[in-house]
Design an enzyme around this catalytic site. Structure first.
Site, PDB file in Angstrom:
ATOM      1  N   HIS A   1       0.872  -1.185   0.000  1.00  0.00           N
ATOM      2  CA  HIS A   1       0.000   0.000   0.000  1.00  0.00           C
ATOM      3  C   HIS A   1       0.907   1.234   0.000  1.00  0.00           C
ATOM      4  CE1 HIS A   1      -3.776  -2.190   0.609  1.00  0.00           C
ATOM      5  NE2 HIS A   1      -3.071  -3.005   1.367  1.00  0.00           N
TER       6      HIS A   1
ATOM      7  N   ARG B   1       9.922   4.038 -17.030  1.00  0.00           N
ATOM      8  CA  ARG B   1      10.757   5.136 -16.546  1.00  0.00           C
ATOM      9  C   ARG B   1      10.803   5.208 -15.016  1.00  0.00           C
ATOM     10  NH1 ARG B   1       8.262   7.872 -21.022  1.00  0.00           N
ATOM     11  NH2 ARG B   1       9.771   8.145 -22.715  1.00  0.00           N
TER      12      ARG B   1
ATOM     13  N   ASP C   1      -4.588 -13.716   1.429  1.00  0.00           N
ATOM     14  CA  ASP C   1      -5.181 -12.401   1.718  1.00  0.00           C
ATOM     15  C   ASP C   1      -6.696 -12.543   1.869  1.00  0.00           C
ATOM     16  OD1 ASP C   1      -5.447  -9.692   2.191  1.00  0.00           O
ATOM     17  OD2 ASP C   1      -5.166  -9.087   0.105  1.00  0.00           O
TER      18      ASP C   1
ATOM     19  N   GLY D   1      -9.510  -7.908  -0.481  1.00  0.00           N
ATOM     20  CA  GLY D   1      -9.061  -9.205  -0.034  1.00  0.00           C
ATOM     21  C   GLY D   1      -9.555 -10.273  -1.004  1.00  0.00           C
TER      22      GLY D   1
END
Length: 381
Positions: free
Chosen positions: A196, A225, A272, A307
């Protein structure tokens, strides 16, 4: 204590494959090897299991909930029930109960609940603190109002409340205060995981993170880049990468790309999962937010993935299907890496002296039996 013996099984020990093997165990592994080397001992309870595959018990270091329960509920009995169902239905013999960005009081409650649950259930071996020290830019399904900069004192408080069970923390290393925060983690046996996060490659090079939470998801993307968090994870040999192998969080081609780049020794399969795993489709909840589950996907009302409802045996099979890797490689990513990375000395292998945590599959990789500390368990019908 009478020993149990499984004979004529294909065994993946985490170090090698034994094509016609035996394993002798109580709550610990006593012996393992080719059947030709088995020496019968008085009192052994022998079971012949041809056409079966035995692998080490799975280790899920990123699972919020399942079967109607969530670690953030903070109820020890419910957390225990959740962990037990993950063990019996999915072969998860080691679990890091995972929190999410919430109020300090709610995280306090979760820490106390997991500590109390773990005192009764040794399947729970740690806490993965996901947030609240993350970037609002890549908050995903984490509630923005509770996001804060890395706070070493607050982390120390939560670690103390949990009884020192915090083993993994997801944070944004580009935020102020991250260096002292990382130093605390490393001095207290906590693996710092970037996730995150809006960190650039340059910022990551100054970070002490050695793990990336759900690779590709909720992080600065890989671009030509600016490698971002994803590119940094791919480029650095010391970085362990979590993969959610449900085919939705990451399309199969990108799972194969990560596997080809990192190899099996630096990937941790995770679910998750949230409370809707193992439950009927429909409306659910994550961190006080409505979640809608349909077609094996959990999403917020705005469509954001929230999740997963992924079950661990599906992740195990999917990674082989998506990448073409061997069973031994899948074992590496589902058990061995986690045991090595987090210092779980008695987990991750079917070797003498290790805990008797094992999963027995049929030839089509349907989970038939899970042994947790030698006790036999079967998936719910």
């Amino acid at each position: 204590m009478k020993a149990k013996v499984l004979k004529h099984v294909v065994i993946y020990t985490g170090e090698s494959k034994i094509s016609d093997g035996y394993v002798r165990f109580t709550d610990k592994i006593l012996d393992v090897g080719p059947v030709a080397e088995y020496q019968a001992q008085a009192g052994d309870d022998v079971e012949i299991l041809r056409d079966r595959v035995l692998v080490p018990g799975f280790i899920d270091v990123h699972a919020h909930g399942g079967y109607g329960f969530d670690a953030m509920d903070g109820d020890p009995d419910q957390i225990n029930t959740m962990a037990h169902k993950m063990m019996t239905n999915e072969g998860v013999t080691t679990l890091f109960a995972t929190t999410m960005t919430q109020s300090n009081a709610n995280i306090d409650h979760a820490m106390e609940g997991v500590k109390a649950a773990a005192a009764k259930n040794p399947v729970i071996q740690g806490v993965h603190l996901e947030g609240p020290f993350i970037s609002a830019t890549y908050k995903g399904a984490q509630p923005e109002q509770y996001i804060k900069d890395p706070d070493t004192n607050l982390l120390a408080h939560w670690n103390e409340l949990s009884g020192g069970m915090v083993k993994l923390i997801t944070y944004a290393p580009e935020d102020p205060g991250s260096q002292a925060f990382e130093d605390y983690c490393l001095s207290h046996g906590i693996v710092p995981s970037v996730g995150h996060s809006n960190a650039t490659r340059a910022q990551m090079l100054h970070s002490k993170a050695t793990h990336v939470t759900h690779l590709y998801n909720a992080q600065r993307e890989f671009k030509h880049r600016e490698p971002g968090v994803t590119g940094h994870a791919m480029l650095e040999d010391n970085m362990y990468c979590e993969l959610i192998c449900d085919g939705f969080h990451i399309v199969p081609d990108m799972i194969k790309l990560a596997y080809d780049q990192k190899g099996s020794h630096r990937i941790d399969l995770v679910t998750d999962s949230m409370r809707s795993k193992g439950m009927p489709e429909g409306e659910s909840e994550l961190g006080g937010q409505k979640v809608f589950v349909k077609d094996k996907q959990a999403r917020l009302a705005d469509g954001t993935l929230a999740g997963s409802v992924l079950q661990y045996p599906d992740a195990f099979v999917n990674v082989m299907r998506f990448t073409g890797c061997s069973v031994a490689d899948a074992v590496q990513m589902s058990s061995v890496n986690q045991a090595n990375e987090f210092g779980l000395e008695h987990k991750g292998y079917i070797l003498p002296g290790k805990d008797a945590d094992m999963n027995l599959f049929d030839g089509a990789f349907n989970l038939k039996t899970t042994y947790s500390f030698g006790e036999e368990n079967h998936p719910e019908a």
